[in-house]
Design a protein around this motif. Structure first.
Motif, PDB file in Angstrom:
ATOM      1  N   ARG A   1     111.388   0.616 -31.032  1.00  0.00           N
ATOM      2  CA  ARG A   1     111.152   2.048 -30.809  1.00  0.00           C
ATOM      3  C   ARG A   1     112.059   2.581 -29.705  1.00  0.00           C
ATOM      4  O   ARG A   1     112.587   3.680 -29.803  1.00  0.00           O
ATOM      5  CB  ARG A   1     109.683   2.289 -30.492  1.00  0.00           C
ATOM      6  CG  ARG A   1     108.793   1.974 -31.681  1.00  0.00           C
ATOM      7  CD  ARG A   1     107.332   2.252 -31.408  1.00  0.00           C
ATOM      8  NE  ARG A   1     106.462   1.590 -32.361  1.00  0.00           N
ATOM      9  CZ  ARG A   1     106.213   1.999 -33.597  1.00  0.00           C
ATOM     10  NH1 ARG A   1     106.811   3.082 -34.046  1.00  0.00           N
ATOM     11  NH2 ARG A   1     105.398   1.335 -34.385  1.00  0.00           N
ATOM     12  N   SER A   2     112.267   1.775 -28.679  1.00  0.00           N
ATOM     13  CA  SER A   2     113.176   2.165 -27.594  1.00  0.00           C
ATOM     14  C   SER A   2     114.616   2.249 -28.087  1.00  0.00           C
ATOM     15  O   SER A   2     115.348   3.182 -27.733  1.00  0.00           O
ATOM     16  CB  SER A   2     113.090   1.164 -26.440  1.00  0.00           C
ATOM     17  OG  SER A   2     111.830   1.204 -25.835  1.00  0.00           O
TER      18      SER A   2
ATOM     19  N   GLY B   1     115.031   5.363 -30.065  1.00  0.00           N
ATOM     20  CA  GLY B   1     115.088   6.511 -29.159  1.00  0.00           C
ATOM     21  C   GLY B   1     116.417   6.632 -28.438  1.00  0.00           C
ATOM     22  O   GLY B   1     116.872   7.736 -28.138  1.00  0.00           O
TER      23      GLY B   1
ATOM     24  N   GLU C   1     115.102   0.503 -38.117  1.00  0.00           N
ATOM     25  CA  GLU C   1     113.812   0.386 -37.437  1.00  0.00           C
ATOM     26  C   GLU C   1     112.694   0.171 -38.457  1.00  0.00           C
ATOM     27  O   GLU C   1     111.866  -0.730 -38.304  1.00  0.00           O
ATOM     28  CB  GLU C   1     113.512   1.631 -36.597  1.00  0.00           C
ATOM     29  CG  GLU C   1     112.204   1.497 -35.837  1.00  0.00           C
ATOM     30  CD  GLU C   1     111.501   2.797 -35.563  1.00  0.00           C
ATOM     31  OE1 GLU C   1     110.786   2.865 -34.569  1.00  0.00           O
ATOM     32  OE2 GLU C   1     111.626   3.732 -36.375  1.00  0.00           O
TER      33      GLU C   1
END
Length: 82
Positions: free
Chosen positions: A22-23, A26, A35
């Motif tokens: 998730r990082s 982002g 992802e």
């Protein structure tokens, strides 16, 4: 996976990997497709780990050998979902 501690450590590692993905998304380091693909794989493995822990705990509760529990095929574990 040898015992409950090993399984729990694997679960923790998968959750950390999920947060890392998730990082990365982002930060623009991976695509949404990358992802999603990896998250799906992590989700299946997590389900298998949780299933194995439940099997081991049930065997222990009923006086059976928890070491006899087996990782079930992803198709089997995923079919439990409602």
């Amino acid at each position: 996976m040898a015992d409950d501690i090993d399984i729990q450590a694997r679960i923790k590692g998968l959750i950390e990997e999920e947060h890392g993905l998730r990082s990365q998304l982002g930060a623009g380091e991976i695509s949404v497709e990358e992802e999603n693909q990896r998250l799906r794989s992590i989700e299946v493995e997590l389900d298998q780990c949780w299933d194995l822990l439940r099997q081991r705990r049930a065997r222990r509760e009923f006086g059976e050998d928890p070491g006899a529990a087996q990782v079930r095929d992803a198709k089997v574990v995923e079919s439990y979902r409602g």
